[in-house]
Write a protein that holds these residues in place. Sequence first.
Motif, PDB file in Angstrom:
ATOM      1  N   SER A  12       0.850  -1.196   0.000  1.00  6.58           N
ATOM      2  CA  SER A  12       0.000   0.000   0.000  1.00  6.58           C
ATOM      3  C   SER A  12       0.880   1.237   0.000  1.00  6.58           C
ATOM      4  CB  SER A  12      -0.863  -0.027   1.264  1.00  6.58           C
ATOM      5  OG  SER A  12      -1.695   1.091   1.339  1.00  6.58           O
ATOM      6  N   LYS A  13       0.648   2.123  -0.949  1.00  2.79           N
ATOM      7  CA  LYS A  13       1.483   3.320  -1.012  1.00  2.79           C
ATOM      8  C   LYS A  13       0.926   4.439  -0.135  1.00  2.79           C
ATOM      9  CE  LYS A  13       4.024   5.417  -4.817  1.00  2.79           C
ATOM     10  NZ  LYS A  13       4.107   5.522  -6.268  1.00  2.79           N
ATOM     11  N   TYR A  14      -0.404   4.614  -0.190  1.00  7.56           N
ATOM     12  CA  TYR A  14      -1.012   5.730   0.540  1.00  7.56           C
ATOM     13  C   TYR A  14      -2.019   5.296   1.612  1.00  7.56           C
ATOM     14  CZ  TYR A  14       1.308   8.437  -3.032  1.00  7.56           C
ATOM     15  OH  TYR A  14       2.271   8.978  -3.858  1.00  7.56           O
ATOM     16  N   GLY A  15      -2.067   4.000   1.910  1.00 12.49           N
ATOM     17  CA  GLY A  15      -2.827   3.561   3.078  1.00 12.49           C
ATOM     18  C   GLY A  15      -4.170   2.881   2.847  1.00 12.49           C
ATOM     19  N   ALA A  16      -4.735   2.980   1.625  1.00 14.17           N
ATOM     20  CA  ALA A  16      -6.078   2.398   1.433  1.00 14.17           C
ATOM     21  C   ALA A  16      -6.019   0.858   1.509  1.00 14.17           C
ATOM     22  CB  ALA A  16      -6.660   2.846   0.096  1.00 14.17           C
ATOM     23  N   ALA A  21      -6.513  -4.325   4.521  1.00 12.76           N
ATOM     24  CA  ALA A  21      -5.770  -5.482   5.051  1.00 12.76           C
ATOM     25  C   ALA A  21      -5.965  -5.578   6.571  1.00 12.76           C
ATOM     26  CB  ALA A  21      -4.292  -5.355   4.689  1.00 12.76           C
ATOM     27  N   CYS A  22      -5.946  -4.433   7.250  1.00 13.85           N
ATOM     28  CA  CYS A  22      -6.136  -4.436   8.716  1.00 13.85           C
ATOM     29  C   CYS A  22      -7.557  -4.864   9.078  1.00 13.85           C
ATOM     30  CB  CYS A  22      -5.832  -3.053   9.305  1.00 13.85           C
ATOM     31  SG  CYS A  22      -4.099  -2.626   9.236  1.00 13.85           S
ATOM     32  N   TRP A  23      -8.541  -4.368   8.336  1.00 10.39           N
ATOM     33  CA  TRP A  23      -9.934  -4.786   8.594  1.00 10.39           C
ATOM     34  C   TRP A  23     -10.060  -6.301   8.434  1.00 10.39           C
ATOM     35  CZ3 TRP A  23     -12.540  -0.462   5.168  1.00 10.39           C
ATOM     36  CH2 TRP A  23     -12.791   0.654   5.959  1.00 10.39           C
ATOM     37  N   LEU A  24      -9.467  -6.814   7.337  1.00  8.62           N
ATOM     38  CA  LEU A  24      -9.545  -8.257   7.077  1.00  8.62           C
ATOM     39  C   LEU A  24      -8.882  -9.049   8.193  1.00  8.62           C
ATOM     40  CD1 LEU A  24      -8.676  -8.929   3.318  1.00  8.62           C
ATOM     41  CD2 LEU A  24     -10.721  -9.689   4.532  1.00  8.62           C
ATOM     42  N   SER A  25      -7.717  -8.576   8.620  1.00  8.38           N
ATOM     43  CA  SER A  25      -6.982  -9.300   9.655  1.00  8.38           C
ATOM     44  C   SER A  25      -7.757  -9.324  10.970  1.00  8.38           C
ATOM     45  CB  SER A  25      -5.591  -8.686   9.783  1.00  8.38           C
ATOM     46  OG  SER A  25      -5.176  -8.605  11.083  1.00  8.38           O
ATOM     47  N   GLU A  26      -8.456  -8.219  11.271  1.00 11.50           N
ATOM     48  CA  GLU A  26      -9.291  -8.197  12.490  1.00 11.50           C
ATOM     49  C   GLU A  26     -10.443  -9.177  12.349  1.00 11.50           C
ATOM     50  OE1 GLU A  26     -10.743  -4.204  13.151  1.00 11.50           O
ATOM     51  OE2 GLU A  26      -8.667  -3.488  13.270  1.00 11.50           O
ATOM     52  N   GLU A  27     -11.100  -9.132  11.191  1.00  9.61           N
ATOM     53  CA  GLU A  27     -12.291  -9.958  10.961  1.00  9.61           C
ATOM     54  C   GLU A  27     -11.938 -11.450  10.959  1.00  9.61           C
ATOM     55  OE1 GLU A  27     -15.395  -8.756  10.687  1.00  9.61           O
ATOM     56  OE2 GLU A  27     -16.232 -10.774  10.347  1.00  9.61           O
ATOM     57  N   LEU A  28     -10.808 -11.790  10.337  1.00  8.90           N
ATOM     58  CA  LEU A  28     -10.436 -13.202  10.188  1.00  8.90           C
ATOM     59  C   LEU A  28      -9.483 -13.665  11.280  1.00  8.90           C
ATOM     60  CD1 LEU A  28      -9.801 -13.099   6.328  1.00  8.90           C
ATOM     61  CD2 LEU A  28     -11.744 -14.212   7.447  1.00  8.90           C
ATOM     62  N   ASN A  29      -9.057 -12.720  12.118  1.00  9.93           N
ATOM     63  CA  ASN A  29      -8.124 -13.035  13.190  1.00  9.93           C
ATOM     64  C   ASN A  29      -6.876 -13.743  12.645  1.00  9.93           C
ATOM     65  OD1 ASN A  29      -7.158 -13.218  15.778  1.00  9.93           O
ATOM     66  ND2 ASN A  29      -8.228 -15.153  16.205  1.00  9.93           N
ATOM     67  N   CYS A  30      -6.296 -13.140  11.628  1.00  9.98           N
ATOM     68  CA  CYS A  30      -5.133 -13.787  11.006  1.00  9.98           C
ATOM     69  C   CYS A  30      -3.944 -12.832  10.928  1.00  9.98           C
ATOM     70  CB  CYS A  30      -5.505 -14.304   9.613  1.00  9.98           C
ATOM     71  SG  CYS A  30      -5.857 -12.998   8.445  1.00  9.98           S
ATOM     72  N   ASP A  31      -2.804 -13.388  10.578  1.00  8.23           N
ATOM     73  CA  ASP A  31      -1.572 -12.597  10.528  1.00  8.23           C
ATOM     74  C   ASP A  31      -1.564 -11.646   9.327  1.00  8.23           C
ATOM     75  OD1 ASP A  31      -0.707 -13.732  12.811  1.00  8.23           O
ATOM     76  OD2 ASP A  31       0.545 -15.244  11.856  1.00  8.23           O
ATOM     77  N   LEU A  32      -0.736 -10.621   9.469  1.00  9.26           N
ATOM     78  CA  LEU A  32      -0.712  -9.526   8.495  1.00  9.26           C
ATOM     79  C   LEU A  32       0.744  -9.098   8.308  1.00  9.26           C
ATOM     80  CD1 LEU A  32      -2.524  -7.224   7.172  1.00  9.26           C
ATOM     81  CD2 LEU A  32      -2.310  -6.038   9.331  1.00  9.26           C
ATOM     82  N   LEU A  33       1.133  -8.937   7.047  1.00 10.97           N
ATOM     83  CA  LEU A  33       2.538  -8.605   6.786  1.00 10.97           C
ATOM     84  C   LEU A  33       2.623  -7.769   5.520  1.00 10.97           C
ATOM     85  CD1 LEU A  33       5.377  -9.471   7.888  1.00 10.97           C
ATOM     86  CD2 LEU A  33       5.288 -11.385   6.300  1.00 10.97           C
ATOM     87  N   GLU A  34       3.494  -6.769   5.539  1.00 11.04           N
ATOM     88  CA  GLU A  34       3.718  -6.007   4.299  1.00 11.04           C
ATOM     89  C   GLU A  34       4.514  -6.883   3.337  1.00 11.04           C
ATOM     90  OE1 GLU A  34       4.674  -1.624   3.846  1.00 11.04           O
ATOM     91  OE2 GLU A  34       5.058  -2.020   5.961  1.00 11.04           O
ATOM     92  N   THR A  35       4.127  -6.882   2.068  1.00 14.64           N
ATOM     93  CA  THR A  35       4.796  -7.762   1.096  1.00 14.64           C
ATOM     94  C   THR A  35       6.297  -7.480   1.047  1.00 14.64           C
ATOM     95  OG1 THR A  35       2.748  -7.718  -0.140  1.00 14.64           O
ATOM     96  CG2 THR A  35       4.639  -8.654  -1.263  1.00 14.64           C
ATOM     97  N   LYS A  36       6.659  -6.206   1.171  1.00  9.28           N
ATOM     98  CA  LYS A  36       8.097  -5.895   1.083  1.00  9.28           C
ATOM     99  C   LYS A  36       8.885  -6.478   2.264  1.00  9.28           C
ATOM    100  CE  LYS A  36       7.757  -1.209   2.930  1.00  9.28           C
ATOM    101  NZ  LYS A  36       7.580   0.183   2.569  1.00  9.28           N
ATOM    102  N   LYS A  37       8.193  -6.818   3.343  1.00 12.74           N
ATOM    103  CA  LYS A  37       8.894  -7.427   4.487  1.00 12.74           C
ATOM    104  C   LYS A  37       8.722  -8.945   4.501  1.00 12.74           C
ATOM    105  CE  LYS A  37       8.343  -3.371   7.417  1.00 12.74           C
ATOM    106  NZ  LYS A  37       7.330  -2.765   8.282  1.00 12.74           N
ATOM    107  N   GLY A  53      -3.071  -5.428  -2.981  1.00 12.35           N
ATOM    108  CA  GLY A  53      -2.167  -4.404  -3.512  1.00 12.35           C
ATOM    109  C   GLY A  53      -2.930  -3.248  -4.133  1.00 12.35           C
ATOM    110  N   GLY A  54      -2.384  -2.055  -3.982  1.00  7.13           N
ATOM    111  CA  GLY A  54      -2.952  -0.875  -4.631  1.00  7.13           C
ATOM    112  C   GLY A  54      -2.702  -0.947  -6.136  1.00  7.13           C
TER     113      GLY A  54
END
Length: 182
Positions: A12-16, A21-37, A53-54
């Motif tokens: 995500s470049k500007y946050g959308a 991704a954060c909403w999904l991770s909360e809803e599904l209770n799953c891990d979240l990672l930036e692709t670049k990391k 991805g944007g």
Amino acid sequence: MDSSNTIIIYSSKYGATKKYACWLSEELNCDLLETKKATIDKVEKYNIIIFGGGIYASGILGISFLKKYYERLKNKKIVAFAVGASPYDEKAIEALRKHNFKDELAGIPCFYCRGAWNEAGMSWKDRMLCGMLKKVVAKKNPENYEPWEAALMQAIGSNHDWTDKDNLKPIIELIRKYEAEN
Ligand SMILES: Cc1cc2nc3c(=O)[nH]c(=O)nc-3n(C[C@H](O)[C@H](O)[C@H](O)COP(=O)(O)O)c2cc1C
């Protein structure tokens, strides 16, 4: 299988996309990672991979990760979502899918979520690119605008936020189905 077998990787470049991704991770209770990391060693530990991805000039940010490591991920359940400024349009989304999910990636389901347009926060380069694009599009007859062109002409010069949790419903439904199958 529990939801810890699911990971979301996002660019995500500007946050959308990050917001979705954060909403999904909360809803599904799953891990979240930036692709670049993300490393393939880490991502391949999961059975369900959600990729977000944007959209920039019709390309989906971070898609090179899926292309590069598809061989190691091909037996996983992969679900993608792309975030752009254009309004939902099935024909445009089909073209986006064709453009980004070629060859072995063609079977990956890709959903669309409408993002945001924050011109004030854009990099100088992105603002200039959009200005150039606007000049090109402005020469066309508005009746012949593609949906993204109409959206661009409307959005340029202002700020908009179209992010909406409801856009995630079909993704959540599919992931829940996958989780139930495991
Ligand atoms: C240079 C540039 C090119 C863009 N190209 C597209 C595009 O081709 N299609 C689209 O729907 N949105 C396009 N957008 C809009 C972004 O996809 C949108 O702002 C989205 O919310 C970005 O997500 P992000 O904040 O997670 O990076 C573009 C934006 C910029 C700045």
